[in-house]
Scaffold this active site. Structure first.
Site, PDB file in Angstrom:
ATOM      1  N   ASP A 131       0.858  -1.179   0.000  1.00 28.34           N
ATOM      2  CA  ASP A 131       0.000   0.000   0.000  1.00 28.34           C
ATOM      3  C   ASP A 131       0.898   1.235   0.000  1.00 28.34           C
ATOM      4  O   ASP A 131       2.124   1.121  -0.043  1.00 28.34           O
ATOM      5  CB  ASP A 131      -0.962  -0.010   1.201  1.00 28.34           C
ATOM      6  N   HIS A 191      -2.711   3.069  -4.699  1.00 30.58           N
ATOM      7  CA  HIS A 191      -2.100   2.614  -3.438  1.00 30.58           C
ATOM      8  C   HIS A 191      -0.683   2.113  -3.698  1.00 30.58           C
ATOM      9  O   HIS A 191      -0.289   1.062  -3.180  1.00 30.58           O
ATOM     10  CB  HIS A 191      -2.960   1.530  -2.793  1.00 30.58           C
ATOM     11  N   GLU A 223      -9.725   2.664  -5.387  1.00 33.84           N
ATOM     12  CA  GLU A 223      -9.377   4.052  -5.056  1.00 33.84           C
ATOM     13  C   GLU A 223      -8.175   4.598  -5.833  1.00 33.84           C
ATOM     14  O   GLU A 223      -7.316   5.255  -5.255  1.00 33.84           O
ATOM     15  CB  GLU A 223      -9.104   4.153  -3.548  1.00 33.84           C
TER      16      GLU A 223
HETATM   17  C1  ACM Z   1     -10.908  -0.552   0.376  1.00 42.02           C
HETATM   18  O1  ACM Z   1     -11.412  -0.497   1.507  1.00 42.02           O
HETATM   19  N1  ACM Z   1     -10.355   0.522  -0.165  1.00 42.02           N
HETATM   20  C2  ACM Z   1     -10.892  -1.781  -0.367  1.00 42.02           C
END
Ligand code: ACM
Ligand code: ZN
Length: 549
Positions: free
Chosen positions: A205, A280, A345
């Site tokens: 991440d 991420h 995201e």
């Molecule tokens: C997530 O909670 N962004 C998968």
């Protein structure tokens, strides 16, 4: 006999019968298995487990040897003895692989005074029979130290059981905070105790890359380390400055990863590794800035700055070469079918400005940056499939078009997953409204620091992975359900436990037990015993659901 004595005798007999029935009833209440089995019938009598008991099974069967070692490894700690194998003792626990139909991952457990028989059609089933056997024993069986003055009695019973779903998952984020392999192994134990069978390992991440990749040593040297902002609220942390020291972090060597995979396999748990893309990815870009749209420089994030717009450049073929090389090493390590590629995201700000990304959109005839993400995921999916694996990603991978063979993990609600099921994709439901265990368990004032949202035990218990009203013929596309432990606000193992327990028990019933068998009141009654097991394990579980008592 004088009539008065006859009357007294009758009264006494009735009283004795009543007290036996009362005792039976009390014993009945003693069986508290979580997740709730398909059927439990208690009989009179009990099997007393002691040094004179033995284990009996086909001793050339490697899996049965492993299961017996697992059982003995728990016994030796709390009871202080192990059971000998096949020594013709008169009191025995028999493990049997059978062909009579019991069901996938199911078991039958039959306890009489002299024999415990666990039967299954497969090894996971027999393993779950052992897990239920542990729950028939006094809760102290889970103790990590020897328990004195206790009778290890197992009530006579017949239990039939099999899981509702094939994917019974728990996730752990080791990027936001890093946890060494001993912590991860204990976490895997907790999954096993609850008959969960998938461990989703969130390895990468923005705040840290946690797996050694031999071809890219800077992932271990740079991406695994960040500034230390311990003690400051995660969402209020100052961004890392260029040149600042990065003492916080760590990573797993490939040998450590193999060791954890083997540990999980002995508990019939498959590990699904997650390598995040295209978003991420800041930790990677700190080491390999040439894979970004702007070229950097970057620092591994030390907290939350939202959105983090620096993601992999989709217009640069080197990005795909890098990711394919990384996935090659990851797929060689993890034997499971699924590879999780994140996909959530991914802010498109940089892609909108990047000449390479815009050139890709044009060359591929894509409509916009959303379709560019779909191009990205489809290209990676082709690679993953070429190695015989199946790609799974968060439900954003649906946006702009889903690769034909991909599976979806639905987190933004049930809608994404439902849509994917309707299009014939396999789905795991993991909606934040029901199964985000980073959320608080009650009132903010009484709970440890965390994100604002609240997810009480009863809400987790109400989680039903199957979308309401979906066609019967589409139901086969639901693999199961999963809960997630994001660790922004979870810096220690004790905090992991607090957030995990007791909600993991509620999750286990949502993914194991038939909906018609689920009842929160009955669950809470069984939780009285389950709490004692947690006490024996010395895990710091949340007492929120019991008014902090
Ligand atoms: C997530 O909670 N962004 C998968
Ligand atoms: Zn770009």
């Amino acid at each position: 006999m004088k009539p008065v004595y006859l009357l007294i005798s009758l009264l006494l007999i009735t009283l004795m019968a009543c007290s036996t029935m009362k005792e039976m009833k009390e014993k009945q209440a003693m069986i508290s298995i979580i997740p709730k089995p398909v059927s439990v019938i208690q009989h009179e009598g009990q099997f007393i487990l002691d040094k004179n008991s033995s284990l009996e099974f086909n001793s050339s069967d490697k899996d049965l040897i492993s299961i017996s070692e697992y059982f003995n490894s728990i016994l030796i700690k709390s009871a202080g003895f192990q059971l000998p194998i096949n020594n013709k003792s008169s009191k025995k626990i028999i493990l049997k692989l059978v062909t009579e139909k019991i069901g996938k991952e199911g078991y039958e457990l039959n306890v009489t005074d002299n024999e415990v028989v666990i039967k299954g059609n497969d090894y996971p089933g027999i393993f779950y029979g052992i897990e239920s056997l542990l729950q028939l024993l006094p809760p102290e069986i889970y103790s990590k130290t020897k328990v004195a003055n206790i009778e290890w009695s197992i009530p006579a019973a017949t239990i039939k059981d099999a899981p509702k779903y094939q994917w019974r998952g728990m996730h752990l984020d080791v990027s936001r905070h890093f946890f060494k392999t001993d912590v991860v192994k204990r976490y895997i134990d907790y999954l096993a105790y609850h008959k969960l069978n998938v461990f989703h390992w969130h390895l990468t991440d923005d705040q840290g890359w946690r797996i050694e990749i031999k071809k890219y040593p800077k992932l271990s040297e740079i991406s695994a380390w960040r500034v230390d902002r311990t003690g400051i609220n995660w969402n209020e942390r100052e961004q890392a400055k260029q040149g600042e020291k990065t003492p916080y972090g760590g990573f797993y060597t490939q040998d450590e990863v193999k060791d954890v995979i083997e540990y999980a396999a002995k508990r019939y748990i498959t590990i699904v590794p997650e390598i995040e893309m295209p978003g991420h990815a800041l930790a990677v870009l700190a080491a390999y800035p040439e894979l970004s749209c702007t070229g950097g420089p970057f620092m591994v994030a030390g907290g939350q700055y939202w959105p983090i717009t620096h993601i992999f450049c989709a217009g640069n073929d080197d990005t795909f070469t890098f990711l394919e090389n990384v996935l090659d090493e990851v797929m060689a390590l993890f034997p499971g079918k699924y590879i999780h590629i994140g996909g959530d995201e991914a802010a498109k700000d940089e892609w909108q400005k990047c000449p390479k990304c815009q050139a890709r959109i044009k060359a591929e005839g894509l409509k916009d940056e959303v379709e560019l993400q779909s191009y990205f995921v489809k290209r990676i999916e082709k690679f993953v499939a070429s190695k015989g694996k199946t790609l799974i990603g968060w439900d954003e991978i649906i946006d702009g078009g889903l690769p034909e063979r991909a599976a979806v993990m639905s987190w933004r609600g049930m809608e994404g997953g439902t849509l994917a099921m309707k299009e014939g994709h396999d789905v795991v439901m993991s909606p934040y409204q029901f199964v985000y265990f980073d959320y608080l368990q009650g009132d903010k004032a009484k709970e440890p620091e965390g994100p604002g949202a609240i997810l009480p035990l009863e809400k987790v218990y109400s989680f039903e992975p199957m979308p309401e009203g979906i066609d019967k013929n589409l139901q086969k596309h639901l693999l199961g359900g999963q809960a997630n432990v994001w660790t922004e606000f979870i810096p220690t193992e004790a905090r992991i436990e607090y957030m995990l327990f007791p909600r993991i028990a509620a999750l286990s019933e949502s993914v194991w037990t038939e909906s018609s068998q689920k009842d929160y009141k009955d669950f809470m009654k069984r939780m009285d015993t389950q709490r004692k097991r947690y006490d024996a394990l010395k895990v710091d579980y949340a007492k929120t659901a019991w008014g902090y008592k």
